[in-house]
Enzyme design. Structure first.
Site, short mmCIF file in Angstrom:
data_model
loop_
_atom_site.label_atom_id
_atom_site.label_comp_id
_atom_site.label_asym_id
_atom_site.label_seq_id
_atom_site.Cartn_x
_atom_site.Cartn_y
_atom_site.Cartn_z
N GLY A 1 43.89 16.33 -15.08
CA GLY A 1 42.76 17.37 -15.80
C GLY A 1 43.25 17.18 -17.49
O GLY A 1 44.00 16.64 -17.91
N GLN A 2 42.41 18.05 -18.27
CA GLN A 2 42.50 18.11 -19.60
C GLN A 2 44.05 18.56 -20.16
O GLN A 2 44.53 17.80 -20.77
CB GLN A 2 41.60 19.20 -20.15
CG GLN A 2 41.34 18.96 -21.86
CD GLN A 2 41.07 20.39 -22.34
OE1 GLN A 2 40.94 21.51 -21.74
NE2 GLN A 2 40.98 20.49 -23.47
N ILE B 1 43.51 14.96 -7.18
CA ILE B 1 42.65 14.50 -6.21
C ILE B 1 42.05 13.19 -6.50
O ILE B 1 41.60 12.47 -5.98
CB ILE B 1 41.58 15.38 -5.90
CG1 ILE B 1 40.84 16.10 -6.87
CG2 ILE B 1 42.04 16.41 -4.70
CD1 ILE B 1 39.58 17.03 -6.49
N ASP C 1 45.51 17.07 -2.85
CA ASP C 1 44.49 18.21 -2.87
C ASP C 1 45.34 19.56 -2.97
O ASP C 1 46.07 19.78 -1.87
CB ASP C 1 43.68 18.14 -1.66
CG ASP C 1 42.69 19.03 -1.53
OD1 ASP C 1 42.83 20.27 -2.56
OD2 ASP C 1 41.92 19.35 -0.77
N TYR D 1 35.19 32.68 -12.10
CA TYR D 1 36.47 32.25 -12.74
C TYR D 1 37.54 33.18 -13.12
O TYR D 1 38.56 33.48 -12.91
CB TYR D 1 36.14 31.34 -13.81
CG TYR D 1 37.44 30.64 -14.78
CD1 TYR D 1 38.16 29.84 -13.90
CD2 TYR D 1 37.49 31.14 -15.96
CE1 TYR D 1 39.19 29.14 -14.85
CE2 TYR D 1 38.72 30.44 -16.64
CZ TYR D 1 39.44 29.54 -16.19
OH TYR D 1 40.57 28.89 -17.01
N ILE E 1 40.93 25.48 -25.16
CA ILE E 1 42.26 24.67 -25.25
C ILE E 1 41.36 23.42 -25.90
O ILE E 1 40.64 23.00 -25.23
CB ILE E 1 43.24 24.10 -24.11
CG1 ILE E 1 43.80 25.42 -23.63
CG2 ILE E 1 44.07 23.17 -24.54
CD1 ILE E 1 44.64 26.27 -24.64
N1 SER Z 1 38.30 27.13 -21.22
C1 SER Z 1 38.28 27.82 -20.16
C2 SER Z 1 36.66 28.05 -19.83
O1 SER Z 1 35.82 27.86 -20.92
C3 SER Z 1 38.67 29.32 -20.50
O2 SER Z 1 39.89 29.57 -19.84
O3 SER Z 1 36.31 28.11 -18.83
#
Ligand code: SER
Length: 319
Positions: free
Chosen positions: A13-14, A37, A54, A144, A174
């Site tokens: 991931g990023q 994954i 996973d 989230y 980020i």
């Molecule tokens: N960069 C994330 C988002 O935009 C924030 O934690 O979901």
């Protein structure tokens, strides 16, 4: 340093991809196992061991930990804010099951230390908008955000009840140029640079004056390494630390880009992500992190803009 054996979950991931490379630089390629994954980029795949795994599969993660004699886990797998709104139950199970798997393995003494990122999304519309304090009204209203706030409560609980050494940061948006993020509300601040170089213009999905807390990847990695290296007694908060570097609106960022690309044009066409952004802080008070474990950022909006444009040009990564 060398007694550490690290597992990064979500390494393609990023943040995970750059974090893995940073940790490999610090601890040695053989001491940092990457897992995801899906396969990651070339550098990640070629520089050390990579395992398909996973994050929600407890038995699979446990056998990885046993096979590689892992001491520290960086759990970077998560579904971000915008995608999570579309598939709430899937987001909930990914974000929570993966965390419980790791917390329980630490409770059973199979690992020694955990890094788990939280987010500014733990705050909600009733939180103070500017200089949002460490401790305040939270009430997140995104899937989230609810998962991250719940995760924070569980991290603190596992520390208090079972002595699990878990460390966490509430990341702002980020910004990086190597690996694209997926499905976040702050992603515009990355897309804008790529479009500026490729097309000379960008249509922002957030409105002109939407201020959000942001951070360049180098600072995010430094914070992650610093909090994980800090002596245990310095980590006074076992939920998650506010962390801040800069705060800007799409309009501020466009003006900064124009200093280097004077022809750059920005348009605004807010979508459903606007509502998410409106519920989050505009800026963050991170005094506790600065005081407890010496956090200090390096990149402001100027340095960030330079680093992003130079980085994308050098790596020819405008798509
Ligand atoms: N960069 C994330 C988002 O935009 C924030 O934690 O979901």
């Amino acid at each position: 340093m060398n007694s550490k054996k690290i597992l990064v979950i979500g390494a393609a991931g990023q943040i995970g991809s750059e974090l893995t490379m940073k940790l490999r630089g610090l601890f040695g390629n053989d001491n940092v196992i990457a897992s995801d994954i899906k396969n990651g980029g070339e550098e990640l795949m070629n520089s050390g061991t990579f395992e398909i795994a996973d994050a929600t599969d407890k038995a699979g993660i446990e056998s990885l930990i046993e096979n590689h004699k892992i001491t520290d886990v960086y759990l970077m797998a998560a579904m971000l804010s915008a995608t999570a709104e579309k598939i709430p139950m899937k987001a909930w199970s990914l974000n929570m099951d993966s965390l419980f798997n790791i917390l329980n393995l630490a409770k059973d003494k199979k690992i020694e230390r955990i890094f788990w990122p939280s987010s500014i999304a733990v705050f909600g519309p009733r939180s103070p908008k500017e200089n949002t304090p460490q401790t305040t009204i939270m009430e997140p209203n995104t899937v989230y955000g609810i998962s991250k706030q719940t995760g924070e409560r569980w991290c603190e609980y596992y520390f208090n009840k079972y002595g699990v050494d878990v460390r966490s940061i509430r990341f702002p948006g980020i910004i990086s140029y190597k690996t694209l993020p997926g499905g976040g509300t702050t992603d515009y601040a990355i897309e804008i640079f790529r479009s500026a170089l490729k097309d000379g213009c960008y249509t922002s999905f957030l409105s002109e004056n939407t201020a959000l807390p942001m951070m360049f990847m180098d600072d995010a990695l430094k914070a992650t390494v610093d909090i994980m290296q800090a002596p245990s007694e310095k980590i006074k908060l076992r939920s998650s630390y506010n962390l801040s570097a800069m705060s800007f609106t799409p309009n501020d960022l466009a003006s900064e880009i124009r200093k280097q690309l004077p022809e750059f044009e920005i348009r605004y066409n807010p979508d459903s992500r606007q509502q998410i952004a409106d519920s989050w802080p505009g800026s963050i008070d991170d005094n506790e992190a600065r005081k407890d474990w010496g956090w200090k950022h390096e990149f402001d909006i100027k340095k960030l803009t330079r680093a992003m444009l130079d980085g994308l040009k050098t790596e020819k990564l405008t798509f």
